[in-house]
Design an enzyme around this catalytic site. Structure first.
Site, PDB file in Angstrom:
ATOM      1  N   THR A  13      -1.306  -0.982  -4.104  1.00 18.80           N
ATOM      2  CA  THR A  13       0.222  -2.066  -4.603  1.00 18.80           C
ATOM      3  C   THR A  13       0.862  -0.513  -4.762  1.00 18.80           C
ATOM      4  O   THR A  13       0.638   0.847  -5.695  1.00 18.80           O
ATOM      5  CB  THR A  13      -0.124  -2.348  -5.883  1.00 18.80           C
ATOM      6  OG1 THR A  13      -0.587  -1.210  -7.136  1.00 18.80           O
ATOM      7  CG2 THR A  13      -0.473  -3.460  -5.642  1.00 18.80           C
ATOM      8  N   SER A  15       3.160   0.987  -3.011  1.00 20.96           N
ATOM      9  CA  SER A  15       2.637   2.396  -2.300  1.00 20.96           C
ATOM     10  C   SER A  15       4.265   2.862  -1.368  1.00 20.96           C
ATOM     11  O   SER A  15       3.475   3.751  -0.561  1.00 20.96           O
ATOM     12  CB  SER A  15       1.290   2.326  -1.963  1.00 20.96           C
ATOM     13  OG  SER A  15       1.686   0.870  -0.494  1.00 20.96           O
ATOM     14  N   GLY A  18       6.380   8.397  -4.300  1.00 19.13           N
ATOM     15  CA  GLY A  18       5.506   8.637  -5.236  1.00 19.13           C
ATOM     16  C   GLY A  18       3.472   8.878  -4.764  1.00 19.13           C
ATOM     17  O   GLY A  18       3.473   8.724  -3.961  1.00 19.13           O
ATOM     18  N   ILE A  19       2.887   7.915  -5.995  1.00 20.29           N
ATOM     19  CA  ILE A  19       1.368   8.264  -6.249  1.00 20.29           C
ATOM     20  C   ILE A  19       0.905   7.667  -5.349  1.00 20.29           C
ATOM     21  O   ILE A  19       0.163   7.345  -4.229  1.00 20.29           O
ATOM     22  CB  ILE A  19       0.999   7.825  -7.377  1.00 20.29           C
ATOM     23  CG1 ILE A  19       1.449   8.943  -8.431  1.00 20.29           C
ATOM     24  CG2 ILE A  19      -0.289   8.189  -7.582  1.00 20.29           C
ATOM     25  CD1 ILE A  19       1.388   9.412  -9.717  1.00 20.29           C
ATOM     26  N   TYR A 154       4.277   1.776 -22.337  1.00 20.23           N
ATOM     27  CA  TYR A 154       3.721   2.363 -21.425  1.00 20.23           C
ATOM     28  C   TYR A 154       2.520   2.752 -21.419  1.00 20.23           C
ATOM     29  O   TYR A 154       1.374   2.098 -20.421  1.00 20.23           O
ATOM     30  CB  TYR A 154       4.861   3.550 -21.013  1.00 20.23           C
ATOM     31  CG  TYR A 154       3.927   4.098 -19.886  1.00 20.23           C
ATOM     32  CD1 TYR A 154       3.691   3.157 -18.174  1.00 20.23           C
ATOM     33  CD2 TYR A 154       3.007   5.739 -19.707  1.00 20.23           C
ATOM     34  CE1 TYR A 154       2.924   4.185 -17.568  1.00 20.23           C
ATOM     35  CE2 TYR A 154       2.731   5.616 -18.603  1.00 20.23           C
ATOM     36  CZ  TYR A 154       2.661   5.047 -17.820  1.00 20.23           C
ATOM     37  OH  TYR A 154       2.072   5.933 -16.767  1.00 20.23           O
TER      38      TYR A 154
END
Length: 264
Positions: A13, A15, A18-19, A154
């Site tokens: 998810t 995607s 970034g990471i 967060y």
């Protein structure tokens, strides 16, 4: 050591960048059929083109949909009804004074960072257990353990993910499905660059800004630099592989030594 995910289908998810994109690329390199996810068709299509540019023989499918909503989740489940590997990477973050965080903002962070992952786990875990194999991961954060004063909403949402991961690991006990969380440390992504410049002088060149951010706001990092997304992806791909069959119910750190603990 070869990480072979041939014949497996993975959904990551968030995607398109970034990471998440680094994880999807790593899984594709290991031979998995990878479903890329983002809110819009255009962003997913662009990410697929980039991934195929890096892994020309990759089998990639589009799974567009906002998984923080019921409708978006339904679109993703229609695109990839069965998977072997679920990486719950989607997340939002930002700095805000704790006394200014509204109830609506707290709810938004839990909807995106926690409930989206719960919803997908609930959808995919039964199929994995029926087939006797599966991998579910939650991309958590050092902020789950070291709650940052500038973004406690967060941090607390990521703490919740650690509990979610351990709980679902117990649900999957003895089935051949492993469930783990990955505690990622401060990582170099476009979004993090914006975040860094919220906290340090915006006129500083990036290398200086990064060092200043780590010195002032993340001084306990033993790496003393931001982690690259590919370094997070390496651990995720391993945990998704058959070689990680005895690792489940764990919170595995790839945090550059940021969390001051001798316990993983």
């Amino acid at each position: 050591m070869r990480l072979d995910l041939s014949g497996k289908t993975a959904l990551v998810t968030g995607s398109t960048q970034g990471i998440g994109f680094a994880i999807a690329t790593g899984l594709a390199r290991a031979g998995a059929r990878v479903a890329l996810n983002g809110r819009g068709e255009a962003g997913v299509t662009s990410a697929i083109d980039r991934l195929r540019g890096e892994v020309p023989d990759a089998e990639v499918v589009a799974a567009a949909g906002d998984v923080s909503t019921d409708d978006g989740t339904a679109r993703v489940l229609e695109a990839v009804p069965e998977i072997d590997v679920l990486v719950n990477n989607l997340g939002i973050f930002g700095s805000q004074s704790p006394l200014d965080i509204t109830d609506d903002e707290w709810r938004r962070y839990f909807e995106v960072n926690v409930l989206a992952a719960v919803r997908l786990t609930r959808a995919y875990l039964p199929g994995m257990t029926n087939r006797g194999w599966g991998r579910i991961q939650y991309i958590a954060s050092d902020s789950a353990i070291v709650i940052p004063a500038e973004m406690i909403h967060y941090g607390v949402s990521k703490t919740a993910l650690l509990g979610v991961s351990r709980g679902f690991a117990k649900t999957a006990a003895g089935t051949g499905v492993t469930v783990n969380s990955v505690i990622a440390g401060p990582t170099h992504t476009g979004g993090v660059e914006d975040f860094v410049y919220e906290l340090v002088d915006k006129d500083l060149p990036w290398d200086e800004a990064q060092r200043e951010f780590m010195r002032l706001h993340r001084p306990q990092s033993l790496l003393q630099r931001l982690i690259e997304p590919e370094e997070i992806a390496n651990l995720v791909v391993y945990l998704a592989s058959p070689l990680a069959s005895a690792t489940t119910g764990a919170a595995v750190r790839v945090d550059g030594g940021y969390v001051d603990s001798i316990v993983p």
